[in-house]
Motif scaffolding. Structure first.
Motif, PDB file in Angstrom:
ATOM      1  N   PHE A  87     -23.560 -10.340   2.349  1.00  0.00           N
ATOM      2  CA  PHE A  87     -22.740  -9.352   1.377  1.00  0.00           C
ATOM      3  C   PHE A  87     -21.288  -8.833   1.465  1.00  0.00           C
ATOM      4  CE2 PHE A  87     -27.477  -8.660   0.916  1.00  0.00           C
ATOM      5  CZ  PHE A  87     -27.489  -9.103  -0.452  1.00  0.00           C
ATOM      6  N   THR A  88     -21.033  -8.887   3.062  1.00  0.00           N
ATOM      7  CA  THR A  88     -19.841  -8.658   3.543  1.00  0.00           C
ATOM      8  C   THR A  88     -18.853  -9.629   4.001  1.00  0.00           C
ATOM      9  OG1 THR A  88     -20.624  -8.317   5.769  1.00  0.00           O
ATOM     10  CG2 THR A  88     -20.797  -6.482   4.644  1.00  0.00           C
ATOM     11  N   GLY A  89     -19.267 -10.581   4.018  1.00  0.00           N
ATOM     12  CA  GLY A  89     -18.368 -11.713   4.825  1.00  0.00           C
ATOM     13  C   GLY A  89     -17.173 -12.008   3.686  1.00  0.00           C
ATOM     14  N   GLY A  90     -17.487 -12.442   2.584  1.00  0.00           N
ATOM     15  CA  GLY A  90     -16.496 -12.501   1.317  1.00  0.00           C
ATOM     16  C   GLY A  90     -15.530 -11.787   1.091  1.00  0.00           C
ATOM     17  N   PHE A  91     -15.731 -10.324   1.450  1.00  0.00           N
ATOM     18  CA  PHE A  91     -14.797  -9.426   1.148  1.00  0.00           C
ATOM     19  C   PHE A  91     -13.957  -9.368   2.410  1.00  0.00           C
ATOM     20  CE2 PHE A  91     -18.500  -7.374  -1.288  1.00  0.00           C
ATOM     21  CZ  PHE A  91     -17.849  -7.782  -2.499  1.00  0.00           C
ATOM     22  N   THR A  92     -14.423  -9.453   3.547  1.00  0.00           N
ATOM     23  CA  THR A  92     -13.756  -9.450   4.701  1.00  0.00           C
ATOM     24  C   THR A  92     -12.736 -10.442   4.718  1.00  0.00           C
ATOM     25  OG1 THR A  92     -15.502  -8.307   5.811  1.00  0.00           O
ATOM     26  CG2 THR A  92     -13.740  -9.411   7.202  1.00  0.00           C
ATOM     27  N   ALA A  93     -12.846 -11.850   4.239  1.00  0.00           N
ATOM     28  CA  ALA A  93     -12.229 -13.099   4.406  1.00  0.00           C
ATOM     29  C   ALA A  93     -11.322 -12.967   3.073  1.00  0.00           C
ATOM     30  CB  ALA A  93     -13.327 -14.299   4.109  1.00  0.00           C
ATOM     31  N   CYS A  94     -11.247 -12.462   2.215  1.00  0.00           N
ATOM     32  CA  CYS A  94     -10.250 -12.491   1.135  1.00  0.00           C
ATOM     33  C   CYS A  94      -9.804 -11.129   0.916  1.00  0.00           C
ATOM     34  CB  CYS A  94     -11.121 -12.897   0.000  1.00  0.00           C
ATOM     35  SG  CYS A  94     -11.929 -11.998  -0.839  1.00  0.00           S
ATOM     36  N   SER A  95      -9.779 -10.084   1.752  1.00  0.00           N
ATOM     37  CA  SER A  95      -9.529  -8.803   1.449  1.00  0.00           C
ATOM     38  C   SER A  95      -7.735  -8.889   1.152  1.00  0.00           C
ATOM     39  CB  SER A  95      -9.938  -7.657   2.312  1.00  0.00           C
ATOM     40  OG  SER A  95      -9.460  -8.032   3.783  1.00  0.00           O
ATOM     41  N   ALA A  96      -7.291  -9.513   2.383  1.00  0.00           N
ATOM     42  CA  ALA A  96      -5.791  -9.714   2.343  1.00  0.00           C
ATOM     43  C   ALA A  96      -5.157 -10.057   1.080  1.00  0.00           C
ATOM     44  CB  ALA A  96      -5.276 -10.410   3.731  1.00  0.00           C
ATOM     45  N   GLY A  97      -5.535 -11.169   0.865  1.00  0.00           N
ATOM     46  CA  GLY A  97      -5.250 -12.008  -0.386  1.00  0.00           C
ATOM     47  C   GLY A  97      -5.343 -11.328  -1.935  1.00  0.00           C
ATOM     48  N   VAL A  98      -6.443 -10.574  -1.956  1.00  0.00           N
ATOM     49  CA  VAL A  98      -6.700  -9.605  -3.244  1.00  0.00           C
ATOM     50  C   VAL A  98      -5.826  -8.515  -3.141  1.00  0.00           C
ATOM     51  CG1 VAL A  98      -8.552  -8.291  -4.238  1.00  0.00           C
ATOM     52  CG2 VAL A  98      -9.140 -10.374  -3.398  1.00  0.00           C
ATOM     53  N   SER A  99      -5.871  -7.814  -1.984  1.00  0.00           N
ATOM     54  CA  SER A  99      -4.815  -6.739  -1.734  1.00  0.00           C
ATOM     55  C   SER A  99      -3.431  -7.019  -2.111  1.00  0.00           C
ATOM     56  CB  SER A  99      -5.088  -6.280  -0.285  1.00  0.00           C
ATOM     57  OG  SER A  99      -6.286  -5.678  -0.040  1.00  0.00           O
ATOM     58  N   ALA A 100      -2.917  -8.218  -1.722  1.00  0.00           N
ATOM     59  CA  ALA A 100      -1.543  -8.630  -1.934  1.00  0.00           C
ATOM     60  C   ALA A 100      -1.454  -8.947  -3.417  1.00  0.00           C
ATOM     61  CB  ALA A 100      -1.193  -9.731  -1.157  1.00  0.00           C
ATOM     62  N   ALA A 101      -2.477  -9.386  -4.131  1.00  0.00           N
ATOM     63  CA  ALA A 101      -2.354  -9.683  -5.676  1.00  0.00           C
ATOM     64  C   ALA A 101      -2.088  -8.542  -6.380  1.00  0.00           C
ATOM     65  CB  ALA A 101      -3.498 -10.724  -6.029  1.00  0.00           C
ATOM     66  N   LEU A 102      -2.977  -7.405  -5.958  1.00  0.00           N
ATOM     67  CA  LEU A 102      -3.053  -6.267  -6.615  1.00  0.00           C
ATOM     68  C   LEU A 102      -1.636  -5.412  -6.596  1.00  0.00           C
ATOM     69  CD1 LEU A 102      -6.713  -4.794  -5.978  1.00  0.00           C
ATOM     70  CD2 LEU A 102      -5.880  -5.649  -8.195  1.00  0.00           C
ATOM     71  N   ILE A 103      -1.106  -5.425  -5.170  1.00  0.00           N
ATOM     72  CA  ILE A 103       0.063  -4.664  -4.721  1.00  0.00           C
ATOM     73  C   ILE A 103       1.332  -5.387  -5.681  1.00  0.00           C
ATOM     74  CG2 ILE A 103       1.855  -4.250  -2.977  1.00  0.00           C
ATOM     75  CD1 ILE A 103      -0.982  -3.668  -1.160  1.00  0.00           C
ATOM     76  N   PHE A 104       1.266  -6.501  -5.568  1.00  0.00           N
ATOM     77  CA  PHE A 104       2.622  -7.454  -6.088  1.00  0.00           C
ATOM     78  C   PHE A 104       2.243  -7.268  -7.900  1.00  0.00           C
ATOM     79  CE2 PHE A 104       2.868  -9.454  -1.998  1.00  0.00           C
ATOM     80  CZ  PHE A 104       3.901  -8.870  -1.559  1.00  0.00           C
ATOM     81  N   SER A 105       0.968  -7.326  -8.336  1.00  0.00           N
ATOM     82  CA  SER A 105       0.998  -7.139  -9.753  1.00  0.00           C
ATOM     83  C   SER A 105       1.503  -5.721 -10.237  1.00  0.00           C
ATOM     84  CB  SER A 105      -0.487  -7.526 -10.151  1.00  0.00           C
ATOM     85  OG  SER A 105      -0.953  -8.751  -9.709  1.00  0.00           O
ATOM     86  N   TRP A 106       1.170  -4.888  -9.366  1.00  0.00           N
ATOM     87  CA  TRP A 106       1.494  -3.583  -9.749  1.00  0.00           C
ATOM     88  C   TRP A 106       2.933  -3.272  -9.696  1.00  0.00           C
ATOM     89  CZ3 TRP A 106       3.625   0.690  -6.595  1.00  0.00           C
ATOM     90  CH2 TRP A 106       3.782   1.814  -7.107  1.00  0.00           C
ATOM     91  N   ILE A 107       3.711  -4.128  -8.711  1.00  0.00           N
ATOM     92  CA  ILE A 107       4.953  -3.832  -8.736  1.00  0.00           C
ATOM     93  C   ILE A 107       5.922  -4.718  -9.682  1.00  0.00           C
ATOM     94  CG2 ILE A 107       7.059  -4.672  -7.132  1.00  0.00           C
ATOM     95  CD1 ILE A 107       5.198  -3.860  -4.608  1.00  0.00           C
ATOM     96  N   GLY A 108       5.107  -5.700  -9.903  1.00  0.00           N
ATOM     97  CA  GLY A 108       5.855  -6.575 -11.216  1.00  0.00           C
ATOM     98  C   GLY A 108       5.835  -5.628 -12.640  1.00  0.00           C
ATOM     99  N   SER A 109       4.373  -5.032 -12.600  1.00  0.00           N
ATOM    100  CA  SER A 109       4.210  -4.047 -13.840  1.00  0.00           C
ATOM    101  C   SER A 109       5.378  -3.047 -13.942  1.00  0.00           C
ATOM    102  CB  SER A 109       3.092  -3.509 -13.849  1.00  0.00           C
ATOM    103  OG  SER A 109       2.550  -2.603 -12.928  1.00  0.00           O
ATOM    104  N   LEU A 110       5.807  -2.604 -12.989  1.00  0.00           N
ATOM    105  CA  LEU A 110       7.020  -1.310 -12.672  1.00  0.00           C
ATOM    106  C   LEU A 110       8.204  -2.199 -13.240  1.00  0.00           C
ATOM    107  CD1 LEU A 110       5.662   0.363  -9.546  1.00  0.00           C
ATOM    108  CD2 LEU A 110       5.510   1.175 -11.917  1.00  0.00           C
TER     109      LEU A 110
END
Length: 118
Positions: A87-110
């Motif tokens: 339950f925890t391994g997938g979140f740990t492995a991909c957290s940086a990529g998912v966070s970057a996608a969310l942050i850059f999407s938010w900046i793009g929307s602004l």
């Protein structure tokens, strides 16, 4: 030669997905789920790592590569933590990529002021 291999492998994956979208009635969300799950399955049986070694970003950037990252994280966490790692391994492995996608999407929307289609 690395760029060429990345280009043709990534292009082949994208072309196969486009054919799947054009020739079936599958919605894009379901095709995305199929890609991630196929990346996990191909990684689990040991077929996807040699492809990423050969093609680099051509195999790791498409959504099948996201499935591979999830599998690697789950496998490592299961080896360390047992069943809880499932339950925890997938979140740990991909957290940086998912966070970057969310942050850059938010900046793009602004920057670009998205609007709903009419």
């Amino acid at each position: 030669m690395d760029y060429f291999n990345a280009f043709w492998v990534g292009g082949l994956i994208c072309a196969l997905v486009q054919i799947l979208l054009d020739k079936t009635k599958l919605l894009p969300g379901r095709v995305m789920v199929i890609l991630v799950c196929s990346g996990v399955i191909l990684s689990a049986v040991g077929l996807y790592q040699p492809l990423t070694d050969y093609a680099g970003a051509g195999a790791s950037v498409p959504l099948t590569g996201f499935g591979q990252i999830l599998w690697k994280g789950m496998k490592k966490a299961i080896d360390q933590d047992g069943l809880l790692g499932l339950f925890t391994g997938g979140f740990t492995a991909c957290s940086a990529g998912v966070s970057a996608a969310l942050i850059f999407s938010w900046i793009g929307s602004l920057i670009f002021r998205p609007k709903m289609k009419d």
